[in-house]
Design an enzyme around this catalytic site. Structure first.
Site, PDB file in Angstrom:
ATOM      1  N   TYR A 154      49.606  47.736  54.800  1.00 20.39           N
ATOM      2  CA  TYR A 154      49.148  48.684  53.769  1.00 20.39           C
ATOM      3  C   TYR A 154      50.115  49.868  53.694  1.00 20.39           C
ATOM      4  O   TYR A 154      50.535  50.277  52.606  1.00 20.39           O
ATOM      5  CB  TYR A 154      47.732  49.163  54.117  1.00 20.39           C
ATOM      6  N   LYS A 163      52.544  51.433  50.571  1.00 22.43           N
ATOM      7  CA  LYS A 163      52.528  52.807  50.066  1.00 22.43           C
ATOM      8  C   LYS A 163      53.898  53.474  50.222  1.00 22.43           C
ATOM      9  O   LYS A 163      54.256  54.356  49.431  1.00 22.43           O
ATOM     10  CB  LYS A 163      51.430  53.614  50.755  1.00 22.43           C
TER      11      LYS A 163
HETATM   12  N1  LIG Z   1      40.359  56.915  50.416  1.00 24.18           N
HETATM   13  C1  LIG Z   1      41.414  57.233  51.143  1.00 24.18           C
HETATM   14  O1  LIG Z   1      41.308  57.753  52.275  1.00 24.18           O
HETATM   15  C2  LIG Z   1      42.797  56.992  50.593  1.00 24.18           C
HETATM   16  C3  LIG Z   1      43.869  57.565  51.276  1.00 24.18           C
HETATM   17  C4  LIG Z   1      45.151  57.372  50.782  1.00 24.18           C
HETATM   18  C5  LIG Z   1      45.339  56.617  49.656  1.00 24.18           C
HETATM   19  N2  LIG Z   1      44.296  56.056  49.028  1.00 24.18           N
HETATM   20  C6  LIG Z   1      44.563  55.287  47.818  1.00 24.18           C
HETATM   21  O2  LIG Z   1      43.781  55.798  46.770  1.00 24.18           O
HETATM   22  C7  LIG Z   1      43.550  54.761  45.810  1.00 24.18           C
HETATM   23  C8  LIG Z   1      42.059  54.686  45.527  1.00 24.18           C
HETATM   24  O3  LIG Z   1      41.400  54.344  46.735  1.00 24.18           O
HETATM   25  P1  LIG Z   1      39.862  54.690  47.016  1.00 24.18           P
HETATM   26  O4  LIG Z   1      39.791  55.150  48.409  1.00 24.18           O
HETATM   27  O5  LIG Z   1      39.326  55.510  45.923  1.00 24.18           O
HETATM   28  O6  LIG Z   1      39.248  53.210  47.004  1.00 24.18           O
HETATM   29  P2  LIG Z   1      37.978  52.562  46.303  1.00 24.18           P
HETATM   30  O7  LIG Z   1      36.800  53.439  46.416  1.00 24.18           O
HETATM   31  O8  LIG Z   1      37.903  51.186  46.896  1.00 24.18           O
HETATM   32  O9  LIG Z   1      38.422  52.430  44.792  1.00 24.18           O
HETATM   33  C9  LIG Z   1      39.431  51.519  44.436  1.00 24.18           C
HETATM   34  C10 LIG Z   1      39.419  51.335  42.943  1.00 24.18           C
HETATM   35  O10 LIG Z   1      40.496  50.458  42.594  1.00 24.18           O
HETATM   36  C11 LIG Z   1      39.976  49.327  41.919  1.00 24.18           C
HETATM   37  N3  LIG Z   1      40.830  48.183  42.235  1.00 24.18           N
HETATM   38  C12 LIG Z   1      41.101  47.613  43.435  1.00 24.18           C
HETATM   39  N4  LIG Z   1      41.952  46.608  43.278  1.00 24.18           N
HETATM   40  C13 LIG Z   1      42.217  46.510  41.963  1.00 24.18           C
HETATM   41  C14 LIG Z   1      43.027  45.676  41.176  1.00 24.18           C
HETATM   42  N5  LIG Z   1      43.735  44.653  41.689  1.00 24.18           N
HETATM   43  N6  LIG Z   1      43.077  45.881  39.844  1.00 24.18           N
HETATM   44  C15 LIG Z   1      42.373  46.897  39.285  1.00 24.18           C
HETATM   45  N7  LIG Z   1      41.593  47.724  39.956  1.00 24.18           N
HETATM   46  C16 LIG Z   1      41.517  47.525  41.298  1.00 24.18           C
HETATM   47  C17 LIG Z   1      38.533  49.210  42.396  1.00 24.18           C
HETATM   48  O11 LIG Z   1      37.705  48.514  41.505  1.00 24.18           O
HETATM   49  P3  LIG Z   1      37.464  46.921  41.659  1.00 24.18           P
HETATM   50  O12 LIG Z   1      37.194  46.664  43.100  1.00 24.18           O
HETATM   51  O13 LIG Z   1      36.319  46.619  40.766  1.00 24.18           O
HETATM   52  O14 LIG Z   1      38.724  46.274  41.194  1.00 24.18           O
HETATM   53  C18 LIG Z   1      38.160  50.690  42.436  1.00 24.18           C
HETATM   54  O15 LIG Z   1      37.897  51.165  41.135  1.00 24.18           O
HETATM   55  C19 LIG Z   1      44.146  53.488  46.417  1.00 24.18           C
HETATM   56  O16 LIG Z   1      45.440  53.294  45.899  1.00 24.18           O
HETATM   57  C20 LIG Z   1      44.211  53.813  47.891  1.00 24.18           C
HETATM   58  O17 LIG Z   1      45.206  53.071  48.564  1.00 24.18           O
HETATM   59  C21 LIG Z   1      43.023  56.225  49.465  1.00 24.18           C
END
Ligand SMILES: NC(=O)c1ccc[n+]([C@@H]2O[C@H](COP(=O)([O-])OP(=O)(O)OC[C@H]3O[C@@H](n4cnc5c(N)ncnc54)[C@H](OP(=O)(O)O)[C@@H]3O)[C@@H](O)[C@H]2O)c1
Length: 244
Positions: free
Chosen positions: A150, A154
């Site tokens: 992962y 990134k």
């Molecule tokens: N939360 C953290 O601590 C954190 C930290 C650093 C970076 N991030 C990054 O922030 C972003 C959002 O993460 P989050 O924590 O908000 O996660 P989340 O709650 O799981 O939300 C992820 C979103 O992306 C969608 N998604 C996943 N795979 C997809 C695909 N192939 N095509 C289209 N939509 C897709 C999901 O909807 P569906 O499942 O319906 O597709 C959901 O709307 C990600 O890039 C993650 O790597 C998060």
């Protein structure tokens, strides 16, 4: 005054967590917002929350033809795009020594290939001065144990923004990476156990985890004209976790 009045934004992965908070913030700032995700039900729920300025499109970012259909919808309904947030991303725990081809393919398909085509396929629709925001992660700088693949995706996202910054003049856009630290979202809670979240909190100089709204505030800055001379950069919204 609302800072995104009249702007059209696409937020991939806008049905949950950080993407949903970004969509909320952009709507509040006067933008018209298109959100995507793979699950229609989650998108329907999000649209109820977001209201009339938001449109949901079922779209898997890992499938380029889905992205073609997304931008066809945006072209028909809005005509152009001012802001693209390539935010859709997945996390999978991968134990070194037992990493599978399927895990690597899935992580790179959504997080890297999805980002590439989310941005490239938006190019014909971009209005001059458009802002492209890629959701990175503090993991790119400090890869947590078990999240190495992962973290590598990134790191690739971070480098895409560096590379694409060259094209700012040609396409009249700016592109930046927004790198959250640990933020409790549905995706994060599925991936990271409570003990590891406590360790992350301990290791964060601010002494707490972030909120989706705090990441959305940083995204609003990058989307707005307030960041008009910011290009190719990484904005860390991580409480300092990966900065020291
Ligand atoms: N939360 C953290 O601590 C954190 C930290 C650093 C970076 N991030 C990054 O922030 C972003 C959002 O993460 P989050 O924590 O908000 O996660 P989340 O709650 O799981 O939300 C992820 C979103 O992306 C969608 N998604 C996943 N795979 C997809 C695909 N192939 N095509 C289209 N939509 C897709 C999901 O909807 P569906 O499942 O319906 O597709 C959901 O709307 C990600 O890039 C993650 O790597 C998060």
């Amino acid at each position: 005054m609302a800072v995104l009045t009249g702007k059209v934004a696409v937020v991939t992965g806008g049905s949950s967590g950080i993407g949903l908070a970004i969509a909320h913030a952009f709507c509040e700032e006067g933008a018209t917002v298109f959100i995507t995700g793979r699950r229609k039900e989650a998108l329907d729920d999000a649209i109820v929350e977001l209201g009339a300025n938001a449109t949901a499109v079922v779209c898997d970012s890992a499938v380029p033809s889905d992205l073609d259909a997304l931008y066809d919808t945006v072209r028909e309904q809005a005509g152009h795009v001012d802001i693209v947030v390539a935010n859709a991303g997945i996390g999978i725990e991968t134990v070194f020594g037992e990493v599978t081809e399927e895990q690597v393919d899935a992580l790179f398909a959504t997080n890297v290939k999805g980002t590439v085509f989310t941005v490239q396929k938006a190019l014909p629709l971009l209005r001059p001065g458009a802002s492209i925001i890629l959701t990175g992660s503090s993991a790119a700088t400090r890869p947590p144990y078990g999240l190495e693949i992962y973290a590598a995706t990134k790191a690739a996202v971070r480098n895409l923004a560096r590379g694409w910054a060259h094209s700012a003049r040609q396409y009249d856009f700016r592109v930046n990476v927004l790198s959250p630290g640990t933020v409790p979202t549905p995706g994060l809670l599925d991936l990271v156990p409570a003990e590891a979240r406590e360790q992350a909190e301990e290791a964060t100089p601010l002494g707490r985890l972030g909120t989706p709204e705090e990441i959305a505030a940083a995204a609003t800055f990058l989307a707005s004209n307030a960041s008009s001379y910011v290009n190719g950069s990484e904005l860390a919204a991580d409480g300092g976790a990966a900065q020291i």
